[in-house]
Motif scaffolding. Structure first.
Motif, PDB file in Angstrom:
ATOM      1  N   ASP A 196       5.727 -19.095  31.284  1.00  0.00           N
ATOM      2  CA  ASP A 196       6.569 -20.193  30.847  1.00  0.00           C
ATOM      3  C   ASP A 196       5.807 -21.517  30.804  1.00  0.00           C
ATOM      4  O   ASP A 196       5.564 -22.049  29.723  1.00  0.00           O
ATOM      5  CB  ASP A 196       7.784 -20.296  31.774  1.00  0.00           C
ATOM      6  N   SER A 197       5.437 -22.042  31.947  1.00  0.00           N
ATOM      7  CA  SER A 197       4.813 -23.362  31.915  1.00  0.00           C
ATOM      8  C   SER A 197       3.957 -23.636  33.150  1.00  0.00           C
ATOM      9  O   SER A 197       4.133 -23.038  34.202  1.00  0.00           O
ATOM     10  CB  SER A 197       5.892 -24.442  31.815  1.00  0.00           C
ATOM     11  N   LEU A 198       3.054 -24.590  32.960  1.00  0.00           N
ATOM     12  CA  LEU A 198       2.223 -25.104  34.051  1.00  0.00           C
ATOM     13  C   LEU A 198       2.325 -26.619  33.959  1.00  0.00           C
ATOM     14  O   LEU A 198       2.040 -27.192  32.915  1.00  0.00           O
ATOM     15  CB  LEU A 198       0.778 -24.635  33.861  1.00  0.00           C
ATOM     16  N   VAL A 199       2.783 -27.252  35.036  1.00  0.00           N
ATOM     17  CA  VAL A 199       2.963 -28.703  35.001  1.00  0.00           C
ATOM     18  C   VAL A 199       1.872 -29.371  35.822  1.00  0.00           C
ATOM     19  O   VAL A 199       1.643 -29.022  36.980  1.00  0.00           O
ATOM     20  CB  VAL A 199       4.362 -29.092  35.536  1.00  0.00           C
ATOM     21  N   LEU A 200       1.187 -30.327  35.181  1.00  0.00           N
ATOM     22  CA  LEU A 200       0.116 -31.054  35.845  1.00  0.00           C
ATOM     23  C   LEU A 200       0.549 -32.511  36.039  1.00  0.00           C
ATOM     24  O   LEU A 200       1.203 -33.087  35.183  1.00  0.00           O
ATOM     25  CB  LEU A 200      -1.156 -31.026  34.992  1.00  0.00           C
ATOM     26  N   ALA A 201       0.181 -33.089  37.206  1.00  0.00           N
ATOM     27  CA  ALA A 201       0.468 -34.496  37.439  1.00  0.00           C
ATOM     28  C   ALA A 201      -0.850 -35.212  37.714  1.00  0.00           C
ATOM     29  O   ALA A 201      -1.768 -34.627  38.286  1.00  0.00           O
ATOM     30  CB  ALA A 201       1.398 -34.642  38.647  1.00  0.00           C
ATOM     31  N   ALA A 202      -0.954 -36.444  37.282  1.00  0.00           N
ATOM     32  CA  ALA A 202      -2.188 -37.195  37.494  1.00  0.00           C
ATOM     33  C   ALA A 202      -2.459 -37.300  38.993  1.00  0.00           C
ATOM     34  O   ALA A 202      -1.560 -37.543  39.789  1.00  0.00           O
ATOM     35  CB  ALA A 202      -2.081 -38.577  36.875  1.00  0.00           C
ATOM     36  N   ASN A 203      -3.732 -37.100  39.345  1.00  0.00           N
ATOM     37  CA  ASN A 203      -4.160 -37.190  40.739  1.00  0.00           C
ATOM     38  C   ASN A 203      -4.346 -38.668  41.087  1.00  0.00           C
ATOM     39  O   ASN A 203      -5.259 -39.330  40.594  1.00  0.00           O
ATOM     40  CB  ASN A 203      -5.473 -36.392  40.869  1.00  0.00           C
ATOM     41  N   ALA A 204      -3.464 -39.197  41.944  1.00  0.00           N
ATOM     42  CA  ALA A 204      -3.476 -40.633  42.231  1.00  0.00           C
ATOM     43  C   ALA A 204      -4.787 -41.084  42.874  1.00  0.00           C
ATOM     44  O   ALA A 204      -5.200 -42.232  42.728  1.00  0.00           O
ATOM     45  CB  ALA A 204      -2.298 -40.984  43.144  1.00  0.00           C
ATOM     46  N   ASP A 205      -5.454 -40.177  43.575  1.00  0.00           N
ATOM     47  CA  ASP A 205      -6.681 -40.543  44.274  1.00  0.00           C
ATOM     48  C   ASP A 205      -7.934 -40.145  43.512  1.00  0.00           C
ATOM     49  O   ASP A 205      -8.991 -39.979  44.111  1.00  0.00           O
ATOM     50  CB  ASP A 205      -6.710 -39.865  45.668  1.00  0.00           C
ATOM     51  N   TYR A 206      -7.807 -39.977  42.199  1.00  0.00           N
ATOM     52  CA  TYR A 206      -8.963 -39.490  41.447  1.00  0.00           C
ATOM     53  C   TYR A 206     -10.121 -40.469  41.539  1.00  0.00           C
ATOM     54  O   TYR A 206      -9.936 -41.675  41.412  1.00  0.00           O
ATOM     55  CB  TYR A 206      -8.563 -39.258  39.988  1.00  0.00           C
ATOM     56  N   TRP A 207     -11.304 -39.924  41.726  1.00  0.00           N
ATOM     57  CA  TRP A 207     -12.491 -40.769  41.930  1.00  0.00           C
ATOM     58  C   TRP A 207     -12.939 -41.466  40.652  1.00  0.00           C
ATOM     59  O   TRP A 207     -13.539 -42.522  40.682  1.00  0.00           O
ATOM     60  CB  TRP A 207     -13.641 -39.929  42.488  1.00  0.00           C
ATOM     61  N   GLY A 208     -12.665 -40.864  39.532  1.00  0.00           N
ATOM     62  CA  GLY A 208     -13.152 -41.417  38.265  1.00  0.00           C
ATOM     63  C   GLY A 208     -12.079 -42.253  37.586  1.00  0.00           C
ATOM     64  O   GLY A 208     -11.116 -42.708  38.200  1.00  0.00           O
ATOM     65  N   GLU A 209     -12.236 -42.417  36.284  1.00  0.00           N
ATOM     66  CA  GLU A 209     -11.272 -43.190  35.518  1.00  0.00           C
ATOM     67  C   GLU A 209      -9.976 -42.387  35.387  1.00  0.00           C
ATOM     68  O   GLU A 209     -10.013 -41.209  35.022  1.00  0.00           O
ATOM     69  CB  GLU A 209     -11.859 -43.476  34.130  1.00  0.00           C
ATOM     70  N   ALA A 210      -8.848 -43.017  35.699  1.00  0.00           N
ATOM     71  CA  ALA A 210      -7.580 -42.289  35.655  1.00  0.00           C
ATOM     72  C   ALA A 210      -7.258 -41.895  34.215  1.00  0.00           C
ATOM     73  O   ALA A 210      -7.496 -42.676  33.294  1.00  0.00           O
ATOM     74  CB  ALA A 210      -6.459 -43.155  36.206  1.00  0.00           C
ATOM     75  N   PRO A 211      -6.743 -40.704  34.011  1.00  0.00           N
ATOM     76  CA  PRO A 211      -6.399 -40.283  32.656  1.00  0.00           C
ATOM     77  C   PRO A 211      -5.186 -41.061  32.143  1.00  0.00           C
ATOM     78  O   PRO A 211      -4.373 -41.544  32.922  1.00  0.00           O
ATOM     79  CB  PRO A 211      -6.057 -38.793  32.817  1.00  0.00           C
ATOM     80  N   TYR A 212      -5.068 -41.190  30.825  1.00  0.00           N
ATOM     81  CA  TYR A 212      -3.945 -41.923  30.224  1.00  0.00           C
ATOM     82  C   TYR A 212      -2.626 -41.201  30.475  1.00  0.00           C
ATOM     83  O   TYR A 212      -1.631 -41.796  30.857  1.00  0.00           O
ATOM     84  CB  TYR A 212      -4.192 -42.069  28.722  1.00  0.00           C
ATOM     85  N   MET A 213      -2.636 -39.893  30.271  1.00  0.00           N
ATOM     86  CA  MET A 213      -1.409 -39.112  30.430  1.00  0.00           C
ATOM     87  C   MET A 213      -1.170 -38.843  31.921  1.00  0.00           C
ATOM     88  O   MET A 213      -2.012 -38.250  32.587  1.00  0.00           O
ATOM     89  CB  MET A 213      -1.520 -37.770  29.689  1.00  0.00           C
ATOM     90  N   THR A 214      -0.033 -39.271  32.409  1.00  0.00           N
ATOM     91  CA  THR A 214       0.229 -39.103  33.837  1.00  0.00           C
ATOM     92  C   THR A 214       0.926 -37.783  34.154  1.00  0.00           C
ATOM     93  O   THR A 214       0.878 -37.307  35.275  1.00  0.00           O
ATOM     94  CB  THR A 214       1.105 -40.251  34.361  1.00  0.00           C
ATOM     95  N   GLY A 215       1.582 -37.210  33.170  1.00  0.00           N
ATOM     96  CA  GLY A 215       2.237 -35.923  33.390  1.00  0.00           C
ATOM     97  C   GLY A 215       2.006 -35.034  32.186  1.00  0.00           C
ATOM     98  O   GLY A 215       2.301 -35.429  31.052  1.00  0.00           O
ATOM     99  N   VAL A 216       1.424 -33.881  32.402  1.00  0.00           N
ATOM    100  CA  VAL A 216       1.142 -32.971  31.288  1.00  0.00           C
ATOM    101  C   VAL A 216       1.794 -31.625  31.564  1.00  0.00           C
ATOM    102  O   VAL A 216       1.608 -31.043  32.628  1.00  0.00           O
ATOM    103  CB  VAL A 216      -0.373 -32.766  31.087  1.00  0.00           C
ATOM    104  N   THR A 217       2.598 -31.157  30.627  1.00  0.00           N
ATOM    105  CA  THR A 217       3.184 -29.824  30.745  1.00  0.00           C
ATOM    106  C   THR A 217       2.501 -28.909  29.742  1.00  0.00           C
ATOM    107  O   THR A 217       2.442 -29.222  28.557  1.00  0.00           O
ATOM    108  CB  THR A 217       4.697 -29.867  30.440  1.00  0.00           C
ATOM    109  N   LEU A 218       1.955 -27.812  30.250  1.00  0.00           N
ATOM    110  CA  LEU A 218       1.404 -26.801  29.347  1.00  0.00           C
ATOM    111  C   LEU A 218       2.471 -25.737  29.177  1.00  0.00           C
ATOM    112  O   LEU A 218       2.886 -25.122  30.156  1.00  0.00           O
ATOM    113  CB  LEU A 218       0.131 -26.187  29.941  1.00  0.00           C
ATOM    114  N   ARG A 219       2.954 -25.561  27.947  1.00  0.00           N
ATOM    115  CA  ARG A 219       3.985 -24.544  27.733  1.00  0.00           C
ATOM    116  C   ARG A 219       3.396 -23.352  27.020  1.00  0.00           C
ATOM    117  O   ARG A 219       2.648 -23.497  26.056  1.00  0.00           O
ATOM    118  CB  ARG A 219       5.151 -25.131  26.918  1.00  0.00           C
ATOM    119  N   TYR A 220       3.754 -22.163  27.494  1.00  0.00           N
ATOM    120  CA  TYR A 220       3.152 -20.945  26.949  1.00  0.00           C
ATOM    121  C   TYR A 220       4.092 -20.225  26.013  1.00  0.00           C
ATOM    122  O   TYR A 220       5.275 -20.056  26.305  1.00  0.00           O
ATOM    123  CB  TYR A 220       2.696 -20.048  28.098  1.00  0.00           C
ATOM    124  N   PHE A 221       3.547 -19.823  24.872  1.00  0.00           N
ATOM    125  CA  PHE A 221       4.321 -19.143  23.838  1.00  0.00           C
ATOM    126  C   PHE A 221       3.757 -17.753  23.620  1.00  0.00           C
ATOM    127  O   PHE A 221       2.603 -17.495  23.946  1.00  0.00           O
ATOM    128  CB  PHE A 221       4.260 -19.934  22.531  1.00  0.00           C
TER     129      PHE A 221
END
Lengths: 495, 315, 292
Positions: A196-221
């Protein structure tokens, strides 16, 4: 490019108020993204589970290694700030980023490098633990300095370090690799439901430059039509790697969407069992090469998308030779002559394909073309992966197959005599080994020679290179165009 | 009375055990090596063999059966060889989704079938009745997934009113849940509705010829009123029987609609797990599906027995 | 979706209103005409189709309907009209074999059970309950994984999945006939069970079995389409209506008519068999009808 996207973006926002691809009411940028993918991961542990789906979701997003491949296929620093290589090519000194932590809070140091890479040999069963065989020893010189010594020089080693085997783990994060991965990447997994899906959330403590997208849902078809329907109806914002290309046209003419065409590493291969009675004679294999009109296969089975390559090397590899595409022009008469010369008549072959759309479509065209030179191909579509892996890949019980090889730089694996293709050339194997230990220029030269020999000896018919086509909302920026590695790098995507 | 119920229960338990043996035997001859699928194309044969041992694939069949079914009886479906999670919750989640979908579609089907079936029965000798009856015949003849594809194309892709697929948990976002439920429930319900309306129609026709309706009509009641006052309850019995069977078989039958709409229901889970050769999961899912049908039949049977004492000695 | 109905005897329900009249008339004929069309397509395509429906024609891909290609061409350049004609063969084959298997398994089973009321019947009916719990679609998924997906697998799964419905009908028919005087007489004169079953019972329940066969046939055609959609049906290049539908799905926005033709073909076949079933039901003695 940018101007046109911006114009389109304004237009699409006016038109499609309800789509999630627009700015939110308060004028704040919408930083959530939903991506549609095919092939769901069964679990999240790529140390023991094969398949491209897990690295696609996690590599560079949740997990990171010392180096990564950028979108052009170049090795660039990731957790290593920089590195030096000794003159003899044996000692790599990596300078690591300071202050990096894993998502469970534990620090990333040179000890993590030692721990992670030493773990590969004993605990990894999938995704090529053998890639790290060249390593002789790993030493944590200081917290931010790691020294890796190889037993012999290897050109492919650092490249492979950019893949799954190079991933950095922390001992405290190994408890539940299957559902709760712990890495140093810009994202963490917030929920996963196989199929069904995998939900990713931005890692608040990321060492590098924070990604623009703060919440990414990967949906599987499960099929490409459902995937494109979801994009058209606004359920998802991006499809990375569409697999049925007849679905692409409707997006080209639609201003709400953008179509990005890049290079992949997926060689669609008509494999011939070199060890079988049918194809042990090089002339018979060459006859097949002349009998197949690769352009027609691509036009009919792939809606004309793809690149004729003629060898197992995509243009993103430095030893790519575009002239190989013309090595065996379509020439049925030549094919008939070669068959006669080899003393073969009324050849019937067991053509066992995986039951995947591109293979089922391609096989029909191949069968039709082979019939024109007197070769009867009995097509059986085997369930993929279960039955195909078992019968064709493990037991080599086939004459001919058709499958896409999507791993980067998989040509060396293909040449191994124990591999399912049954291609047995000690000369080629020796050349690959020599190449791996050679200096940078000879490396490319030797790789080119070996891969050319494989093409000349018709080890397989590499029909075409699958394009990497991404379909996206028109307002998305920084969508990765190429797929040089297994990873889908989300960190560059913005609106 | 209690004895009857107990005996039936005993028979039911026996059929469940037999069904579990059938399930186990049937699936034990699945080709394809689960260990190889887990490890992928690069793993060596030795690694694959070790993995097979670790997965318990090399024990004798009878040991594997007893181990599996014994644990199932205490509610433990085992651990998936793929996701390495307990299978029970995976099955319950998927079953919940499918049950919601199926029940919603059946309600929709009934909402359509009852008035439509009665209307076509009452008006059966009129041209409009014949036309309506013809429409339901065509409804029966259209593949459900075709209806689904067309619904997606019109309402999701072209009009963008509703999502093209996927599933949202009702506890998480109820509005989203309803939005995602509408199209698949209609797709699944429309064909069922057409089938059911045929049954409603014929039951009503059957009832209308019964003596009490004739009497009522002779007393001057109109056909419709006579039917509503006396007949519908009688007509409902065969329809309810069919409905029970339909719900039971729709659990796996919904898989096609689940595929069209990318819904992670039980049928989809089964297809995914079969593809991955996740044997413990496949066994668990098949057993749940089969026992669900057996239990439903058992309950329907029991209900009829309790209502109608004449049936107690028969069947 | 469609295989579901395989479990329900007499899917379209009895049609008692017409009892007493000549029975079936228009419905029966409408059904026969539609089936006749399908049969005609299947038979003609044995010898002739306008184009080869299994070849690949790279120069005539996705042509719209026209004078040369009546219904246009698909993504392989195949003439859709030819594929529809040839596809009738697969549909009829699947229906015939599935119904044949179902009848061969279910009817003797049901007759034996019906002739032996008591323990044997009880036992056999519990067995039937268990097989009812494995619907055709479930069997098709499992068999597809075991034996490989294909026409034969699909037909066998549908046949086995439909058999319990035949058994139920044969059983209840048998139970009714068993109480008739001539059966009682035959039993009294010491005729064997086999003799009574074949001579007295089978002919007397054949009417309802034919009705069930007709309805099951329509269901099998629908089920084949559903299985093809799931990738468990007839493999290419052999044309099958179900797979044509599935292939057409990807071209819905390029050539929407591609989805229409096989859809119509399926509807014609299923409608034909359902109407035939209804018509036959009206014609045969309605008292023989059973509602489970």
């Amino acid at each position: 490019m940018f101007a046109s996207i911006a114009t389109v973006m304004v237009a699409s926002m006016a038109l499609v108020g309800c789509s999630s691809g627009s700015t939110t009411a308060g004028g704040k940028p919408d930083t959530s993204l939903t991506v549609g993918l095919l092939a769901t991961p069964g679990n999240l542990d790529y140390t023991t589970t094969a398949g491209a789906a897990i690295p696609q979701a996690l590599l560079y997003n949740v997990y990171e290694g010392l180096v990564k491949l950028d979108n052009d296929g170049t090795i660039i620093p990731l957790l290593a700030e920089s590195w030096t290589v000794s003159d003899d090519g044996l000692v790599y000194d990596f300078l690591l980023h300071d202050g990096v932590t894993f998502s469970d809070g534990s620090p990333f140091t040179a000890e993590s490098v030692k721990f992670s890479l030493e773990r590969v040999k004993d605990n990894w069963t999938a995704n090529g633990p053998a890639y790290l065989d060249p390593i002789a020893s790993i030493e944590a010189v200081s917290d931010t300095e790691a020294r890796i010594t190889l037993s012999k020089p290897s050109n492919s080693w650092l490249f492979n370090m950019s893949g799954p085997v190079g991933t950095m783990f922390t001992e405290s994060g190994l408890a539940d690799l299957a559902t709760a991965p712990v890495g140093t990447g810009p994202y963490t997994v917030s929920s996963f439901k196989s199929g069904d899906s995998l939900v990713l959330a931005a890692n608040a403590d990321y060492w590098g430059e924070a990604p623009y997208m703060t919440g990414v849902t990967l949906r599987y078809f499960t099929d490409a039509t459902a995937q494109t329907n979801a994009l058209l109806s606004g359920d998802i914002n991006l499809i990375s790697g569409i697999s049925q290309f007849q679905l692409v046209d409707q997006f080209k003419s639609n201003p709400d969407f953008q179509v990005l065409e890049g290079a992949s590493t997926g060689e669609v291969t008509l494999s011939m069992n070199n060890a079988s009675d049918a194809f042990s004679d090089v002339r018979v294999r060459q006859a097949v090469m002349y009998a197949i009109d690769r352009q027609a296969v691509m036009d009919t089975a792939n809606s004309g998308f793809g690149l004729l390559i003629g060898s197992m090397v995509p243009p993103t590899d430095p030893w790519y030779d575009e002239s190989l595409a013309d090595l065996y022009p379509y020439d049925p008469d030549q094919a008939t002559d070669l068959l006669a010369e080899a003393g073969v008549s009324d050849l019937t072959v067991a053509f066992k394909i995986p039951n995947l759309p591109y293979a089922v479509a391609g096989a029909q065209v191949v069968k039709d073309q082979l019939a024109k030179v007197g070769i009867t191909a009995n097509v059986t579509a085997l369930e993929f992966p279960a039955v195909w892996l078992d019968e064709v890949f493990s037991k080599h019980d086939y004459d001919m197959s058709l499958i896409m090889h999507s791993e980067p730089r998989d040509v060396t694996a293909f040449a191994a005599p124990t591999y399912y293709a049954g291609y047995d050339s000690p000369a080629v194997m020796a050349k690959f080994a020599e190449a791996d230990g050679a200096d940078a220029t000879s490396y490319i030269e030797l790789m080119k020679e070996a891969t050319t020999t494989m093409a000349e000896e018709a080890a397989a018919d590499w029909l075409y290179l699958q394009p990497a086509i991404a379909l996206a909302d028109a307002d998305l920026l920084g969508v990765p165009k190429n797929t040089p590695s297994l990873a889908l790098d989300l960190s560059t995507i913005a609106r | 009375m209690v004895l009857v119920v107990l005996r039936r229960l005993g028979v039911f338990a026996t059929t469940v055990v037999v069904a579990s043996v059938v399930t186990f035997l049937m699936l034990s001859i699945l080709p394809g090596n689960a260990a190889r699928i887990a490890l992928g194309v690069q793993a060596s044969e030795a690694d694959v063999a070790a993995q097979a041992t670790a997965m318990g694939l090399d024990r004798p069949a009878i040991v594997r059966y007893l181990d599996w079914f014994g644990n199932v009886l205490i509610g433990d479906f085992g651990t998936s060889t793929v996701s390495r999670q307990a299978i029970g919750p995976e099955i319950t989640d998927a079953l919940g989704i499918t049950v919601i979908l199926v029940l919603t579609s059946v309600v929709l089907a009934l909402l359509f079938a009852i008035p439509f079936g009665i209307l076509t029965a009452v008006r059966q000798r009129k041209p409009d009745g014949a036309i309506l009856s013809g429409i339901s015949q065509i409804g029966v003849a259209v593949p459900g997934f075709l209806a689904g594809m067309l619904l997606v194309t019109i309402f999701a892709v072209t009009l963008r009113w509703l999502p093209a697929g996927g599933w949202v948990d009702p506890g998480e976002d109820f509005g989203g849940f309803i939005e995602h439920l509408i199209l698949p429930a209609i797709a699944l319900g429309s064909v069922q509705g057409a089938v059911l309306s045929r049954y409603v129609r014929s039951s009503v026709l059957e009832v209308m010829r019964e003596d009490f309706i004739r009497t009522a009509r002779a007393k001057g009641l109109g056909a419709g009123r006579a039917l509503f006052r006396h007949g519908l309850r009688n007509a409902a019995v065969p329809v309810m029987t069919v409905l029970g069977l339909q719900i039971a078989t729709l659990l796996v039958g919904a898989v096609v609609i689940e595929r069209v709409f990318s819904i992670p229901g039980l049928g989809s889970l089964l297809l995914d797990k079969v593809a991955l050769r996740d044997l413990p999961a496949v066994q668990g899912i098949v057993l749940v599906l089969v026992v669900f049908v057996l239990a439903l039949n058992f309950l329907v049977d029991l209900a009829f027995t309790l209502i109608d004492p004449r049936l107690r000695s028969a069947t | 979706m469609t295989a579901i109905n395989a479990q329900i005897p007499a899917a379209t329900g009895p049609n008692p209103a017409r009892r007493g009249t000549k029975g079936g008339g228009a419905t029966l004929w409408a059904g026969l005409v539609l089936i006749g069309l399908v049969l005609l397509a299947a038979v003609v395509s044995l010898w002739w189709t306008p184009f080869d429906p299994e070849g690949v024609f790279s120069d005539s891909i996705l042509l719209p309907p026209g004078a040369q290609h009546l219904l246009g061409t698909d993504s392989f350049g195949r003439d859709v009209f030819s594929s529809i004609l040839r596809g009738a063969q697969i549909s009829l084959l699947v229906g015939t074999v599935a119904v044949g298997i179902a009848a061969l398994l279910g009817v003797p089973f049901g007759i034996v059970a019906g002739m032996n009321p008591g323990r044997l019947d009880q036992f056999m009916m519990r067995g039937n309950d268990i097989s009812l719990a494995f619907p055709a679609l479930l069997l098709a998924i499992i068999f597809g994984a075991i034996f490989g997906a294909g026409t034969v697998t699909a037909m066998v799964a549908l046949g086995i999945g439909t058999a319990p419905a035949f058994a139920l009908i044969a059983r209840s028919g048998t139970m009714q006939i068993m109480s008739r005087e001539y059966v009682q007489a035959a039993r009294a004169s010491g005729k064997s069970g086999l003799f009574i079953g074949v001579r007295h019972i089978l002919p007397n329940i054949s009417g309802m079995l034919i009705v069930q066969a007709s309805v099951s046939f329509g269901i099998a055609v629908l089920a084949e389409a559903a299985l093809s959609y799931l990738g468990l049906g007839t493999p290419p290049p052999t044309p099958s209506w179900g797979r044509m539908l599935q292939d057409a799905q990807g071209y819905l926005f390029i050539e929407p008519l591609l989805i229409v033709w096989p859809g119509i073909a399926i509807a014609i076949a299923v409608l034909g068999f359902n109407l035939l079933g209804d018509g036959l039901r009206d014609r045969f003695d309605p008292k023989m009808q059973v509602n489970r």
